[in-house]
Scaffold this motif. Structure first.
Motif, short mmCIF file in Angstrom:
data_model
loop_
_atom_site.label_atom_id
_atom_site.label_comp_id
_atom_site.label_asym_id
_atom_site.label_seq_id
_atom_site.Cartn_x
_atom_site.Cartn_y
_atom_site.Cartn_z
N LEU A 1 70.06 89.24 81.75
CA LEU A 1 70.09 89.77 83.11
C LEU A 1 71.49 89.59 83.69
O LEU A 1 71.78 88.60 84.34
N ASN A 2 72.36 90.54 83.40
CA ASN A 2 73.75 90.46 83.88
C ASN A 2 74.41 89.14 83.47
O ASN A 2 75.06 88.48 84.28
N GLY A 3 74.22 88.77 82.22
CA GLY A 3 74.85 87.55 81.72
C GLY A 3 74.01 86.31 81.88
O GLY A 3 74.46 85.22 81.51
N GLU A 4 72.79 86.43 82.40
CA GLU A 4 71.92 85.28 82.60
C GLU A 4 70.60 85.48 81.86
O GLU A 4 70.20 86.60 81.55
N TYR A 5 69.91 84.37 81.63
CA TYR A 5 68.61 84.41 80.97
C TYR A 5 67.62 83.59 81.80
O TYR A 5 67.98 82.55 82.36
N PHE A 6 66.39 84.07 81.85
CA PHE A 6 65.34 83.43 82.65
C PHE A 6 64.14 83.14 81.77
O PHE A 6 63.66 84.03 81.06
N ILE A 7 63.65 81.90 81.80
CA ILE A 7 62.46 81.51 81.06
C ILE A 7 61.50 80.84 82.03
O ILE A 7 61.87 79.89 82.73
N PHE A 8 60.28 81.35 82.09
CA PHE A 8 59.26 80.76 82.96
C PHE A 8 58.30 79.94 82.10
O PHE A 8 57.85 80.40 81.05
N TYR A 9 57.98 78.73 82.56
CA TYR A 9 57.13 77.83 81.79
C TYR A 9 56.02 77.30 82.68
O TYR A 9 56.25 76.92 83.83
N SER A 10 54.80 77.28 82.15
CA SER A 10 53.68 76.69 82.88
C SER A 10 52.76 75.98 81.90
O SER A 10 52.74 76.30 80.70
N HIS A 11 52.01 75.01 82.41
CA HIS A 11 51.10 74.25 81.54
C HIS A 11 49.89 73.78 82.34
O HIS A 11 49.87 73.85 83.57
N GLY A 12 48.89 73.30 81.61
CA GLY A 12 47.68 72.77 82.24
C GLY A 12 47.81 71.28 82.49
O GLY A 12 48.92 70.74 82.57
N LEU A 13 46.68 70.62 82.58
CA LEU A 13 46.67 69.18 82.86
C LEU A 13 47.06 68.38 81.63
O LEU A 13 46.79 68.77 80.49
N ASP A 14 47.70 67.24 81.87
CA ASP A 14 48.04 66.28 80.81
C ASP A 14 48.80 66.93 79.66
O ASP A 14 48.53 66.67 78.48
N ALA A 15 49.74 67.78 79.99
CA ALA A 15 50.54 68.45 78.95
C ALA A 15 51.66 67.53 78.48
O ALA A 15 52.17 66.70 79.23
N PRO A 16 52.05 67.65 77.21
CA PRO A 16 53.18 66.85 76.72
C PRO A 16 54.49 67.35 77.33
O PRO A 16 54.53 68.38 78.01
N ALA A 17 55.56 66.63 77.07
CA ALA A 17 56.87 67.05 77.57
C ALA A 17 57.25 68.40 76.96
O ALA A 17 56.85 68.74 75.84
N TRP A 18 58.01 69.17 77.69
CA TRP A 18 58.48 70.48 77.24
C TRP A 18 59.79 70.27 76.48
O TRP A 18 60.77 69.82 77.05
N ASN A 19 59.78 70.58 75.20
CA ASN A 19 60.99 70.47 74.38
C ASN A 19 61.46 71.86 73.98
O ASN A 19 60.64 72.70 73.56
N PHE A 20 62.74 72.10 74.08
CA PHE A 20 63.29 73.39 73.68
C PHE A 20 64.74 73.21 73.24
O PHE A 20 65.36 72.17 73.50
N TRP A 21 65.27 74.21 72.56
CA TRP A 21 66.66 74.16 72.12
C TRP A 21 67.28 75.55 72.16
O TRP A 21 66.57 76.56 72.22
N PHE A 22 68.57 75.58 72.16
CA PHE A 22 69.29 76.85 72.01
C PHE A 22 70.63 76.58 71.34
O PHE A 22 71.10 75.44 71.29
N GLU A 23 71.21 77.64 70.80
CA GLU A 23 72.53 77.56 70.19
C GLU A 23 73.49 78.44 71.00
O GLU A 23 73.16 79.57 71.34
N ILE A 24 74.65 77.89 71.30
CA ILE A 24 75.68 78.61 72.03
C ILE A 24 76.85 78.85 71.08
O ILE A 24 77.28 77.92 70.38
N GLN A 25 77.30 80.09 71.01
CA GLN A 25 78.32 80.48 70.03
C GLN A 25 79.62 80.86 70.73
O GLN A 25 79.66 81.80 71.52
N PRO A 26 80.72 80.13 70.46
CA PRO A 26 82.03 80.56 70.99
C PRO A 26 82.46 81.86 70.32
O PRO A 26 82.22 82.06 69.13
N HIS A 27 83.08 82.74 71.08
CA HIS A 27 83.55 84.00 70.50
C HIS A 27 84.74 83.77 69.57
O HIS A 27 84.93 84.50 68.60
N GLU A 28 85.53 82.75 69.88
CA GLU A 28 86.66 82.38 69.03
C GLU A 28 86.43 80.96 68.52
O GLU A 28 86.30 80.03 69.32
#
Length: 217
Positions: free
Chosen positions: A135-162
């Motif tokens: 979205l014009n250089g940005e990214y949006f992630i929506f997260y929802s959970h029920g009761l007693d949910a574990p921690a939210w773990n996620f990862w991403f890779e960022i790549q330098p152009h040079e």
């Protein structure tokens, strides 16, 4: 409440207020007579260098709502405050940087990612693994959970152009996470309720409490 962190993790600045978005094309001009504190002196503009303008958007609709107001108010203290941490950071053999995070918070959270100039997202742990819906250089992630949910773990890779490029001052990416409180005692505050009581009967106001935490890596 908004908290902005520097590259070293320290708090650069923070504030708290009532963030008001108008879904009516007339803005707040018919509300000011009932709530004089909502006027053009507290109009706020999008800060393009911050993920999603520096405000806790529940959904990626900032391009639809152009008029916002930010009325200073005391800081909120949710019973279940957001807990967020970088678990690991590693350089891959193909030149990207992989970062893994853990978040604990309420049942609804919004994640905003804004790669800095000279970088791009190459992979992540969402969906099929390929970053989508830029979205014009940005990214949006929506997260929802029920009761007693574990921690939210996620990862991403960022790549330098040079490959030889060094990012020291502002880092490679700005990340922000908003926690949204829709139920229980955390969903409102004394100042919010006081303001809502001033709205006329013909106006419908949808409200909740959110926090916004921004980091650079």
């Amino acid at each position: 409440m908004r908290v902005f962190h520097a590259l070293d993790g320290s708090v650069e600045r923070q504030d708290s207020g009532l963030w008001i978005n108008s879904l009516d094309y007339t803005g707040m001009q018919h509300i000011t007579a009932h709530a004089p504190e909502i006027n053009d002196s507290i109009r706020t503009r999008c800060q393009d260098h911050l993920p999603f303008c520096g405000f806790p958007w529940l959904l990626p609709v900032k391009f639809l709502i152009k008029k916002n107001w930010y009325l200073p108010a005391p800081e909120v203290s949710p019973r279940s405050p957001l807990e967020f941490q970088l678990l690991s950071r590693e350089e891959t053999t193909w030149g990207s940087v992989k970062m893994t995070f853990e978040a604990k918070g309420p049942s609804h959270m919004s994640l905003y990612l804004r790669p800095h100039a000279g970088t791009s997202l190459s992979r992540w742990s969402f969906g099929d693994g390929t970053p989508q819906f830029d979205l014009n250089g940005e990214y949006f992630i929506f997260y929802s959970h029920g009761l007693d949910a574990p921690a939210w773990n996620f990862w991403f890779e960022i790549q330098p152009h040079e490959p030889s490029e060094v990012f020291t001052d502002e880092g490679m990416i700005s990340l922000a996470l908003s926690a949204h409180y829709f139920s229980g005692s955390d969903r409102s505050s004394e100042q919010l309720e006081s303001l809502l009581k001033k709205f006329p009967d013909w106006a419908f106001a949808s409200s909740w409490v959110s926090t916004y935490h921004m980091y650079r890596y």
